[in-house]
Write a protein that holds these residues in place. Structure first.
Motif, PDB file in Angstrom:
ATOM      1  N   LEU A   1     -10.652  -0.383  -1.458  1.00  0.00           N
ATOM      2  CA  LEU A   1     -11.456  -1.052  -0.438  1.00  0.00           C
ATOM      3  C   LEU A   1     -12.510  -1.968  -1.041  1.00  0.00           C
ATOM      4  N   GLU A   2     -13.050  -1.608  -2.194  1.00  0.00           N
ATOM      5  CA  GLU A   2     -13.962  -2.527  -2.880  1.00  0.00           C
ATOM      6  C   GLU A   2     -13.207  -3.779  -3.327  1.00  0.00           C
ATOM      7  N   THR A   3     -11.976  -3.603  -3.798  1.00  0.00           N
ATOM      8  CA  THR A   3     -11.152  -4.747  -4.193  1.00  0.00           C
ATOM      9  C   THR A   3     -10.907  -5.669  -3.008  1.00  0.00           C
ATOM     10  N   LEU A   4     -10.574  -5.091  -1.875  1.00  0.00           N
ATOM     11  CA  LEU A   4     -10.300  -5.887  -0.680  1.00  0.00           C
ATOM     12  C   LEU A   4     -11.554  -6.566  -0.147  1.00  0.00           C
TER      13      LEU A   4
ATOM     14  N   LEU B   1       0.854  -1.181   0.000  1.00  0.00           N
ATOM     15  CA  LEU B   1       0.000   0.000   0.000  1.00  0.00           C
ATOM     16  C   LEU B   1       0.893   1.236   0.000  1.00  0.00           C
ATOM     17  N   VAL B   2       0.770   2.026  -1.050  1.00  0.00           N
ATOM     18  CA  VAL B   2       1.546   3.259  -1.169  1.00  0.00           C
ATOM     19  C   VAL B   2       0.701   4.399  -0.608  1.00  0.00           C
TER      20      VAL B   2
ATOM     21  N   THR C   1      -3.328  -3.484  -9.877  1.00  0.00           N
ATOM     22  CA  THR C   1      -3.127  -2.306  -9.038  1.00  0.00           C
ATOM     23  C   THR C   1      -4.416  -1.500  -8.941  1.00  0.00           C
ATOM     24  N   ALA C   2      -4.804  -1.154  -7.717  1.00  0.00           N
ATOM     25  CA  ALA C   2      -5.956  -0.292  -7.469  1.00  0.00           C
ATOM     26  C   ALA C   2      -5.439   1.095  -7.108  1.00  0.00           C
ATOM     27  N   THR C   3      -6.007   2.129  -7.729  1.00  0.00           N
ATOM     28  CA  THR C   3      -5.408   3.456  -7.633  1.00  0.00           C
ATOM     29  C   THR C   3      -6.335   4.517  -7.042  1.00  0.00           C
TER      30      THR C   3
ATOM     31  N   ALA D   1      -1.818   7.289 -12.295  1.00  0.00           N
ATOM     32  CA  ALA D   1      -2.793   8.250 -11.771  1.00  0.00           C
ATOM     33  C   ALA D   1      -2.110   9.379 -11.021  1.00  0.00           C
ATOM     34  N   ASN D   2      -0.871   9.135 -10.589  1.00  0.00           N
ATOM     35  CA  ASN D   2      -0.039  10.144  -9.921  1.00  0.00           C
ATOM     36  C   ASN D   2      -0.603  10.614  -8.588  1.00  0.00           C
ATOM     37  N   THR D   3      -1.390   9.765  -7.940  1.00  0.00           N
ATOM     38  CA  THR D   3      -1.933  10.099  -6.629  1.00  0.00           C
ATOM     39  C   THR D   3      -1.784   8.908  -5.694  1.00  0.00           C
ATOM     40  N   VAL D   4      -1.827   9.201  -4.404  1.00  0.00           N
ATOM     41  CA  VAL D   4      -1.898   8.152  -3.387  1.00  0.00           C
ATOM     42  C   VAL D   4      -3.308   8.153  -2.824  1.00  0.00           C
ATOM     43  N   PRO D   5      -3.758   7.004  -2.319  1.00  0.00           N
ATOM     44  CA  PRO D   5      -3.050   5.740  -2.140  1.00  0.00           C
ATOM     45  C   PRO D   5      -3.088   4.866  -3.396  1.00  0.00           C
ATOM     46  N   VAL D   6      -2.218   3.855  -3.375  1.00  0.00           N
ATOM     47  CA  VAL D   6      -2.158   2.852  -4.425  1.00  0.00           C
ATOM     48  C   VAL D   6      -1.996   1.495  -3.750  1.00  0.00           C
ATOM     49  N   LEU D   7      -2.775   0.524  -4.158  1.00  0.00           N
ATOM     50  CA  LEU D   7      -2.638  -0.831  -3.634  1.00  0.00           C
ATOM     51  C   LEU D   7      -2.178  -1.746  -4.754  1.00  0.00           C
TER      52      LEU D   7
END
Length: 218
Positions: A70-73, A3-4, A62-64, A50-56
């Motif tokens: 959270l929907e992915t998780l 998680l970035v 990759t979810a950006t 996307a150049n933004t945080v967070p990133v999973l």
């Protein structure tokens, strides 16, 4: 998974998945980038266009975005949403409103874990956002109570909805604003949640200062 995130003192969108993942015991590695630094733009491109945080980053892709993360998780951790179908719909509605609204509150009251009851000139637009948030929280808590869910969170036990509104709780704590007793009780519940406490403690320890996110005065 990795998680970035950005600065824990300021990055409200990063707070949401980090708190949820920590609360629900999801194993992940944290990669923290310093926001608004000369190297941030180059660093974030390593993880997302996307150049933004967070990133999973997961084995499946990759979810950006916080909601996408959270929907992915929740696909593999369904306990992140309320189990009651009616409460689940309300939770999703609440998250959607937070994700796409309350712009005056977000703009005028930047999240700052180090801020405690700072004085701030609240505009009518910001006060209206606060009132709407309070009304939404009251509605959610009442619905949970009606079905016997009395853990003190918005829709029963801690859920993605609480993770999404945790930064708002930090904001209301940070600035001297009037809230109703129901709001204060909910805020106390969120602020005593171990995952939220851990995020805030890490934010307070950070040395960097983003002047554009330093609002109000003691």
């Amino acid at each position: 998974m990795q998680l970035v995130i950005g600065n824990q003192n300021y990055s409200s969108w990063s707070m949401r998945p980090w708190v949820a993942m920590t609360h629900f015991g999801v194993s992940f590695e944290t990669i923290k980038l310093e926001l608004d630094t000369p190297v941030f733009a180059a660093q974030i491109k390593q993880y997302s266009n996307a150049n933004t945080v967070p990133v999973l980053m997961t084995q499946n892709g990759t979810a950006t975005d916080s909601l996408s993360i959270l929907e992915t998780l929740a696909d593999s951790h369904p306990q992140m949403w309320p189990s009651d179908p009616k409460l689940k719909i309300m939770a999703r509605n609440a998250v959607a409103r937070m994700h796409s609204g309350f712009f005056a509150l977000r703009s005028e009251m930047p999240m700052n874990c180090r801020a405690i009851q700072r004085r701030l000139d609240i505009t009518p637009a910001c006060r209206n956002d606060i009132d709407q948030v309070e009304a939404l929280w009251t509605q959610c808590l009442a619905a949970a109570y009606q079905v016997g869910q009395t853990q003190g969170y918005l829709l029963g036990g801690f859920s993605i909805a609480d993770a999404f509104f945790a930064p708002v709780v930090v904001r209301l704590r940070g600035y001297k604003v009037t809230v109703n007793p129901t709001t204060q009780t909910y805020m106390d519940t969120v602020l005593s949640t171990p995952a939220v406490m851990a995020w805030m403690a890490a934010g307070v320890k950070e040395a960097s200062v983003l002047h554009q996110d330093e609002a109000g005065f003691d």
